[in-house]
Design a protein around this motif. Structure first.
Motif, short mmCIF file in Angstrom:
data_model
loop_
_atom_site.label_atom_id
_atom_site.label_comp_id
_atom_site.label_asym_id
_atom_site.label_seq_id
_atom_site.Cartn_x
_atom_site.Cartn_y
_atom_site.Cartn_z
N ILE A 295 3.75 -1.06 -22.06
CA ILE A 295 3.72 -0.60 -20.67
C ILE A 295 3.00 0.74 -20.54
CG2 ILE A 295 5.80 -1.86 -20.02
CD1 ILE A 295 7.37 0.72 -20.32
N ARG A 296 2.81 1.47 -21.63
CA ARG A 296 2.07 2.74 -21.55
C ARG A 296 0.58 2.51 -21.31
NH1 ARG A 296 4.02 5.06 -27.18
NH2 ARG A 296 3.28 2.95 -27.68
N MET A 297 0.09 1.31 -21.63
CA MET A 297 -1.31 0.98 -21.39
C MET A 297 -1.57 0.52 -19.96
SD MET A 297 -2.94 1.43 -24.30
CE MET A 297 -1.92 2.88 -24.53
N MET A 298 -0.49 0.22 -19.22
CA MET A 298 -0.65 -0.35 -17.89
C MET A 298 -0.62 0.76 -16.84
SD MET A 298 1.96 -3.52 -18.44
CE MET A 298 1.75 -4.65 -19.81
N GLY A 299 -0.95 0.42 -15.64
CA GLY A 299 -0.92 1.38 -14.55
C GLY A 299 -1.73 0.91 -13.37
N SER A 300 -1.39 1.43 -12.18
CA SER A 300 -2.12 1.13 -10.94
C SER A 300 -2.13 -0.37 -10.63
CB SER A 300 -3.56 1.64 -11.03
OG SER A 300 -3.59 3.00 -11.35
N TYR A 301 -1.07 -1.07 -11.02
CA TYR A 301 -1.08 -2.52 -10.85
C TYR A 301 -0.90 -2.93 -9.39
CZ TYR A 301 -0.42 -7.40 -12.04
OH TYR A 301 -0.58 -8.75 -12.14
N SER A 302 -0.14 -2.15 -8.63
CA SER A 302 0.09 -2.52 -7.23
C SER A 302 -1.19 -2.47 -6.40
CB SER A 302 1.14 -1.60 -6.61
OG SER A 302 0.72 -0.26 -6.70
N LYS A 303 -2.18 -1.67 -6.84
CA LYS A 303 -3.45 -1.61 -6.12
C LYS A 303 -4.34 -2.80 -6.46
CE LYS A 303 -3.37 3.44 -6.24
NZ LYS A 303 -4.04 4.65 -6.76
N MET A 304 -4.21 -3.30 -7.70
CA MET A 304 -5.05 -4.42 -8.13
C MET A 304 -4.46 -5.77 -7.71
SD MET A 304 -7.18 -2.51 -9.73
CE MET A 304 -7.29 -0.95 -10.60
N MET A 305 -3.16 -5.95 -7.92
CA MET A 305 -2.50 -7.23 -7.65
C MET A 305 -1.25 -6.97 -6.80
SD MET A 305 -4.08 -9.79 -9.02
CE MET A 305 -5.42 -10.05 -10.16
N PRO A 306 -1.39 -6.77 -5.50
CA PRO A 306 -0.21 -6.40 -4.69
C PRO A 306 0.84 -7.51 -4.58
CG PRO A 306 -2.16 -6.75 -3.30
CD PRO A 306 -2.64 -6.77 -4.72
N TYR B 136 14.71 -0.11 -14.81
CA TYR B 136 13.85 -0.85 -13.88
C TYR B 136 12.84 0.11 -13.22
CZ TYR B 136 12.22 -2.95 -9.61
OH TYR B 136 11.42 -3.38 -8.61
N PHE B 137 13.30 1.25 -12.76
CA PHE B 137 12.38 2.21 -12.13
C PHE B 137 11.40 2.78 -13.14
CE2 PHE B 137 15.46 2.45 -8.57
CZ PHE B 137 14.56 2.21 -7.55
N ARG B 138 11.83 2.90 -14.38
CA ARG B 138 10.89 3.34 -15.43
C ARG B 138 9.76 2.32 -15.60
NH1 ARG B 138 11.04 2.09 -21.02
NH2 ARG B 138 9.87 3.57 -22.31
N LEU B 139 10.13 1.02 -15.60
CA LEU B 139 9.12 -0.03 -15.69
C LEU B 139 8.17 0.01 -14.50
CD1 LEU B 139 8.05 -2.65 -17.02
CD2 LEU B 139 9.81 -3.89 -15.75
N ILE B 140 8.72 0.17 -13.29
CA ILE B 140 7.88 0.22 -12.10
C ILE B 140 6.97 1.45 -12.13
CG2 ILE B 140 7.94 0.48 -9.59
CD1 ILE B 140 8.56 -2.33 -10.66
N TYR B 141 7.49 2.55 -12.66
CA TYR B 141 6.67 3.76 -12.75
C TYR B 141 5.46 3.52 -13.64
CZ TYR B 141 5.24 8.36 -14.37
OH TYR B 141 4.50 9.46 -14.71
N TYR B 142 5.68 2.94 -14.80
CA TYR B 142 4.56 2.71 -15.72
C TYR B 142 3.58 1.67 -15.17
CZ TYR B 142 6.14 5.54 -19.64
OH TYR B 142 6.47 6.59 -20.45
N LEU B 143 4.08 0.68 -14.44
CA LEU B 143 3.20 -0.38 -13.94
C LEU B 143 2.39 0.06 -12.73
CD1 LEU B 143 5.27 -3.69 -14.12
CD2 LEU B 143 3.15 -3.18 -15.30
N ASN B 144 3.02 0.77 -11.81
CA ASN B 144 2.39 1.02 -10.52
C ASN B 144 1.90 2.45 -10.30
OD1 ASN B 144 2.88 -1.64 -9.81
ND2 ASN B 144 4.83 -1.16 -8.85
N PHE B 145 2.59 3.42 -10.88
CA PHE B 145 2.31 4.81 -10.51
C PHE B 145 1.65 5.62 -11.62
CE2 PHE B 145 6.08 3.53 -8.04
CZ PHE B 145 5.52 3.62 -6.78
#
Length: 566
Positions: free
Chosen positions: A319-330, A387-396
């Protein structure tokens, strides 16, 4: 695969309508096939169709149909996808056999089928990691199989294995303890918790099916079937209540430290399974069953979302490699948020109707001590935290893969297979509570008690919003190793149990008598025979002459012996 999808959807709808008829008529159907009778022991096959088994079968078929449709897009480039589909269908059939069996021997067929096929599915990718994970999964499940086999021998004293007929009979305490231990191995409770996150080496559709409605739920379903027998001894099982609570704490803390996307979701499954087992020991059978069904919906959606995310990030699971996912795949981000908030028990989503009610029951019960209460609150808070930690790494967080990168949005079949699951994650809890939980107790609590859990969630959300909350490194290396290795369960099982099996099997089977009796022995036998035959072939004139002389001397000897006798 589309044929299986349409058939599973059709049968799922038919079974759900049949459930309505049986539930409101308080009826059940039983089909018995007696194979033979041996000294008053009945060997037969029984199919039990009551509203519990039919409702669970409806769920299994519903989720497996969508997972199979998802797999047809997810595995389309795989070389062995036909084998994968066959194994997945056999896996579903084994679960259905377990659900409809009120007989311990026929139940063992589905139980063993789940363990064996899960070994094949976890080892599907045929690399070193999947091989080790499949061995740990298989050996852990075999421990539960051995407990179930011993309980079968105990049950011979009652004249048969049809436990559904022994409603008012007090079973042996040791036999019930063995059945509970078998359920604990299948549902991965302490000390058998290691195999659940290691089974993530399987393909993502398998993980979605295993962690929602099949393998890990088999142990909870078995305890639901034996609920009327072990509830008599519930005061003697309070140590197990502590084990289930510790498993919730273990899984929540491990998920907070984990960086693998699929393992975080798998550890959340472990936490929910501990909650279901705890509900059963507290005496809330129907509530545990409905939480099992609701959990199956949003957990399958979580895994299907994780499969799309892993595809998008080129098979990275860190998950450290991921990020900004909500902008790419809302849309996928929206599905993930709905299922994750349902996991956390957010008000008026599906899981709220069971998790919040359990919290109120815990507060109103007099036989639950303060330590259990605080552990439950801490585990609910940690669920929000990871859960919020996962969302943080994925989206923010920042996107940490290559700068020359693009997302391909051509997964329309995978997207369509998640839409109905997302709708059910929103509304299904209220529908189920309205249809089936008509005898729920109304619990009146003080305002500060009912708001306590939400205040804790708000506090955790504030901590989440702190700038450096997820950048903190543990300074004590031993504490970090303790938390990352699931309280040293991984080191104990892999380094001791599995290595002991592998070293001993290597010594006895590959370098000992097993080698001589097996492939090497057959090879040496054929080698010696072929060498003897080769000697005869290369020296045929010499051996023919020797054989002629020997036969000549034998004929002369027999002739002289016959003359002497005359």
């Amino acid at each position: 695969m589309k044929l299986f999808f349409y058939m599973s959807m059709m049968f799922s709808l038919m079974l759900f309508l049949f459930v309505m008829v049986l539930f409101f008529n308080k009826d059940m159907i039983m089909v018995e096939w007696e194979i033979f009778n041996f000294y008053s022991l009945d060997f037969g096959f029984i199919i039990l169709l009551d509203w519990v088994s039919l409702l669970f079968m409806s769920y299994v078929l519903f989720i497996s149909g969508w997972v199979m449709l998802y797999s047809s897009n997810y595995m389309e480039m795989d070389k062995f996808k036909d084998r994968f589909y066959i194994l997945l269908i056999l896996f579903v059939i084994s679960m259905l056999l377990l659900v409809i069996s009120p007989n311990l021997i026929s139940l063992l067929l589905g139980w063993d089928g789940l363990g064996l096929i899960s070994y094949c599915l976890v080892a599907y990718y045929q690399n070193f990691s999947s091989y080790n994970s499949s061995m740990v999964t298989f050996l852990s499940n075999r421990i539960g199989d051995s407990f179930l086999l011993v309980s079968i021998f105990f049950m011979m004293n009652y004249g048969g294995w049809n436990f559904i007929f022994y409603e008012y009979l007090e079973f042996n305490f040791i036999m019930l303890m063995l059945i509970i231990l078998a359920s604990m191995t299948k549902s991965a409770q302490i000390p058998f918790s290691l195999w659940l996150p290691m089974a993530m080496a399987a393909p993502t559709p398998v993980s979605s099916l295993v962690h929602s409605s099949t393998l890990v739920t088999a142990g909870v379903y078995l305890l639901i079937r034996f609920y009327d027998f072990f509830i008599i001894y519930v005061n003697q099982f309070m140590l197990l209540m502590l084990l289930f609570m510790l498993t919730m704490l273990l899984s929540s803390v491990s998920a907070l430290m984990e960086i693998d996307l699929k393992k975080i979701i798998a550890l959340s499954t472990l936490s929910q399974l501990s909650l279901m087992m705890m509900m059963l020991l507290m005496g809330f059978k129907e509530l545990a069953f409905f939480h099992l069904l609701i959990h199956a919906i949003f957990k399958s959606l979580l895994f299907l979302c994780s499969g799309v995310i892993i595809h998008d990030y080129k098979y990275y699971q860190d998950i450290r490699m991921m990020g900004s996912y909500s902008k790419m795949m809302p849309m996928i981000s929206c599905y993930l948020n709905i299922s994750g908030l349902s996991l956390c028990g957010m008000p008026f989503l599906s899981s709220y109707f069971t998790k919040d009610y359990v919290m109120e029951l815990l507060l109103s019960e007099n036989n639950i001590n303060m330590m259990m209460m605080m552990l439950y609150y801490i585990c609910i808070g940690l669920t929000m935290l990871y859960y919020f930690r996962l969302i943080y790494y994925l989206n923010f967080s920042w996107f940490n893969l290559s700068s020359l990168y693009y997302f391909i949005d051509n997964k329309w079949l995978m997207m369509n297979s998640m839409k109905l699951l997302m709708i059910f994650s929103l509304i299904f809890g209220s529908i189920m509570s309205w249809l089936f939980l008509d005898n729920m107790k109304i619990i009146m609590m003080d305002n500060y008690l009912s708001a306590m859990i939400y205040l804790m969630m708000l506090f955790i959300l504030i901590k989440f919003l702190e700038k450096y909350f997820y950048m903190v490194e543990l300074s004590m290396s031993e504490v970090k190793m303790f938390l990352l290795n699931m309280w040293y369960l991984k080191m104990f099982f892999v380094n001791n149990i599995i290595m002991m099996f592998s070293v001993n099997m290597n010594y006895f089977m590959e370098k000992g008598w097993g080698e001589l009796l097996g492939s090497q022995g057959i090879y040496l036998m054929y080698k010696n025979m072929s060498m003897i035959y080769q000697i005869y072939q290369f020296n045929n004139i010499k051996y023919y002459l020797i054989m002629f002389i020997m036969m000549f001397y034998l004929i002369i000897y027999l002739y002289l012996y016959s003359l002497k006798s005359v």
